[in-house]
Design an enzyme around this catalytic site. Structure first.
Site, PDB file in Angstrom:
ATOM      1  CB  THR A 377      -0.834  -0.019   1.313  1.00 29.66           C
ATOM      2  OG1 THR A 377      -1.741  -1.097   1.273  1.00 29.66           O
ATOM      3  CG2 THR A 377      -1.632   1.267   1.542  1.00 29.66           C
ATOM      4  CB  THR A 395      -3.865   0.036  -0.999  1.00 27.11           C
ATOM      5  OG1 THR A 395      -3.147  -1.190  -0.951  1.00 27.11           O
ATOM      6  CG2 THR A 395      -5.344  -0.244  -0.820  1.00 27.11           C
TER       7      THR A 395
HETATM    8  O1  DON Z   1      -7.161  -1.458   3.240  1.00 26.15           O
HETATM    9  C1  DON Z   1      -6.417  -2.184   3.881  1.00 26.15           C
HETATM   10  O2  DON Z   1      -6.387  -2.197   5.087  1.00 26.15           O
HETATM   11  C2  DON Z   1      -5.443  -3.066   3.133  1.00 26.15           C
HETATM   12  N1  DON Z   1      -5.976  -3.382   1.839  1.00 26.15           N
HETATM   13  C3  DON Z   1      -4.146  -2.377   3.066  1.00 26.15           C
HETATM   14  C4  DON Z   1      -3.081  -3.235   2.427  1.00 26.15           C
HETATM   15  C5  DON Z   1      -1.732  -2.844   2.811  1.00 26.15           C
HETATM   16  O3  DON Z   1      -1.512  -1.914   3.546  1.00 26.15           O
HETATM   17  C6  DON Z   1      -0.634  -3.659   2.306  1.00 26.15           C
HETATM   18  N2  DON Z   1       0.629  -3.041   2.641  1.00 26.15           N
HETATM   19  N3  DON Z   1       1.626  -3.311   3.066  1.00 26.15           N
END
Ligand code: DON
Length: 565
Positions: A377, A395
């Site tokens: 993200t 993300t």
């Molecule tokens: O919205 C969310 O909480 C997740 N889809 C975020 C994904 C995420 O942060 C991956 N990163 N390292």
């Protein structure tokens, strides 16, 4: 607020005094500038934003340009095929706003769509490929922000991204590494392979061209939001969906709308916290945890002492237990927001927590262990000289999302559908549990942990922050705020010091590498299981003090950079 600002240094003449800009105790220092600041996870995108500010654009213009630039230079997370949240303060109206441009489930989505015939969950289907894709929101989100607050022409905001895609850029060692690590999974997607694996292993110092993406961006530049949710780009998305048995229809694209939501507000010490409301869980739990923690004397416990880390761990368990039950898309489920962020409720939890004592997660609510994957993200923070400030997290969910690249468009599609609960008691890729509230329903937004946040003092914005990291985002933002607001650290120190994480289930306290080993042993002696973990977050934050802008890109992701103007 901080010692360095309170301590005025007398220079040469007794009448000339100035506040020191840097803390003399810090071993890492932020970027400092006078007219604005952009902090993002890629140095090229940060430069794009700083240039927009220099060209007279405001923080909104710069944010939009950064969002599109990141879609090119940070394709693992920056996107036009995903979604996110932006929290912002507008100087003119003297008000905070937030926009939810989270992906939505398509009309044909259904509660059991990831179940096998025997009732077990098909994790692969939820996390990879065509069925894992939610209806993207990024382009519409940026468009809405542009319409409401933008000052430069839309085209000017797309130009830098188009140039980076068309002329290419040299991939950083970090990007080369990330691509090579994911070859096994992502080379199965032929459109992805065609762009990113012209050779394998990907070599250092190579220029990456994304010509199809450049064409798509040109269409969006010319036609605005209609260039993505209608016309030839939308047709190509739908054709791929039809050819590969995906669910997103032209109607889903045409009907997609972001939502301006009232930002969530809380108070901690003399500060006001402005953050994202549901469908993100991040804001609620940041405020809830700060409400609990303000009852303790944290300074006396000492930053990252055993007692401090164990206390944070206890508070995190209570928050994540609530997350599993009470949080979801507010358009589909009545989230008890005011109760969760009330000082009264925090008092009730405070009474259950004792320093140096561990309550097993099973006594808070039952759960079971699961493994993790590190994914992606990205966050950026922008401030301008007009007084506007933006905190944006968006993300594709996993690194490079679903792996699906829509034919002839260069658009990498998200796998956000995995943020729903595929079946009660079955965790998603971040080990997060959930129930009925976050079940899959047509047109619904999956629950998120993304936590773009602003801090105000005396009614002026002083901090913007946020991070990637899935479930770990919320606890990373929490600790950054405590480092800044309780421990008075310089923004660079507040970012780099080791962080901890507990998410109730599994009942394990994750201690980032660098956490004092003796303190770790002591926490174990309290009865808390611990594990040493690598970095899973990356805070991209800025601070405004004494009319100066401080920015620091988290060194956990080496391409992060602050660019001032
Ligand atoms: O919205 C969310 O909480 C997740 N889809 C975020 C994904 C995420 O942060 C991956 N990163 N390292």
């Amino acid at each position: 607020m901080r010692a360095k600002y309170i301590c005025l240094t007398i220079l040469f003449l007794p009448f000339v005094i100035h506040a020191s800009i840097f803390s003399s105790d810090s071993i890492v220092h932020p970027e400092v500038d006078q007219n604005g600041m952009v902090v993002s996870q890629h140095y090229l995108a940060s430069s794009v934003g700083a240039q927009i500010l220099e060209d007279g654009g405001n923080a909104y213009d710069a944010s939009i340009a950064v969002a599109f630039a990141l879609a090119v230079v940070l394709p693992r997370a920056g996107n036009i095929g995903g979604g996110g949240f932006m929290v912002m303060y507008d100087e003119k109206t003297n008000k905070s706003y937030s926009i939810d441009y989270r992906e939505k489930a398509p009309a044909l989505a259904s509660k059991d769509m990831y179940l096998n015939d025997d009732g077990s969950v098909n994790n692969k289907r939820a996390r990879e490929g065509i069925l894992s894709i939610g209806v993207p929101g990024t382009v519409y989100g940026m468009w809405e922000v542009h319409k409401k607050f933008g000052s430069l022409p839309w085209k000017k905001l797309l130009d830098p991204a188009i140039k980076l895609a068309e002329e290419g850029f040299i991939m950083s060692p970090f990007m080369v590494d990330a691509l090579n690590k994911r070859y096994k999974k992502l080379s199965n997607y032929k459109n992805f392979k065609k762009i990113f694996y012209k050779e394998y292993p990907v070599q250092m110092n190579k220029r990456l061209l994304q010509l199809e993406l450049a064409e798509t961006l040109k269409i969006i530049s010319k036609k605005g939001v209609k260039g993505f949710y209608g016309g030839e780009v939308a047709d190509k998305i739908v054709t791929d969906m039809e050819n590969r048995e995906g669910l997103i229809s032209l109607q889903d694209l045409k009907e997609y709308r972001p939502v301006w939501r009232e930002p969530l507000k809380g108070n901690f010490k003399e500060y006001e916290i402005i953050t994202m409301a549901p469908p993100s869980s991040g804001g609620i739990h940041i405020i809830q945890m700060l409400n609990i923690l303000e009852n303790f004397n944290l300074e006396e416990l000492g930053h990252n002492s055993a007692a401090y880390a164990a206390l944070l761990s206890e508070v995190m368990k209570f928050a994540y237990a609530d997350r599993s039950k009470y949080l979801a898309d507010p358009d589909f489920f009545e989230v008890p927001t005011s109760r969760l962020v009330s000082k009264q409720y925090a008092q009730a939890i405070f009474k259950k927590i004792k320093i140096n004592k561990v309550t097993p997660s099973s006594e808070i609510l039952p759960g079971k262990l699961i493994p993790y994957e590190s994914e992606d993200t990205t966050h950026f923070s922008v401030a301008d000289s007009f007084g506007n400030i933006v905190s944006n997290t968006y993300t594709l969910n996993s690194g490079y999302g679903s792996g699906v690249v829509i034919t002839d468009t260069g658009i990498i599609m998200n796998n956000e559908m995995d943020d729903f609960v595929s079946a009660p008691g079955v965790p998603n890729q971040f080990g997060l549990l959930g129930g009925e509230a976050n079940k899959i329903e047509p047109f619904k937004r999956p629950l998120s942990s993304m936590t773009p946040t602003l801090v105000f003092k005396d009614s002026s914005p002083i901090i913007a922050t946020g991070s990637p990291g899935g479930s770990v985002i919320i606890t990373a933002v929490l600790q950054f705020l405590l480092n800044m607001l309780v421990f008075d650290m310089e923004i660079s120190d507040a970012t780099v010091v080791p962080r901890i994480h507990h998410q109730w289930v599994p009942d394990i306290l994750f201690l980032e590498k660098g956490f004092d080993i003796n303190h770790a042993r002591e926490i174990e002696s309290f009865g808390q299981k611990i594990i040493s973990s690598g970095p899973r977050t990356s805070l991209e934050s800025l601070e405004i003090q004494n009319d100066l802008f401080y920015g620091f890109g988290d060194t956990r992701r080496p391409d992060s950079r602050a660019a001032g103007y």
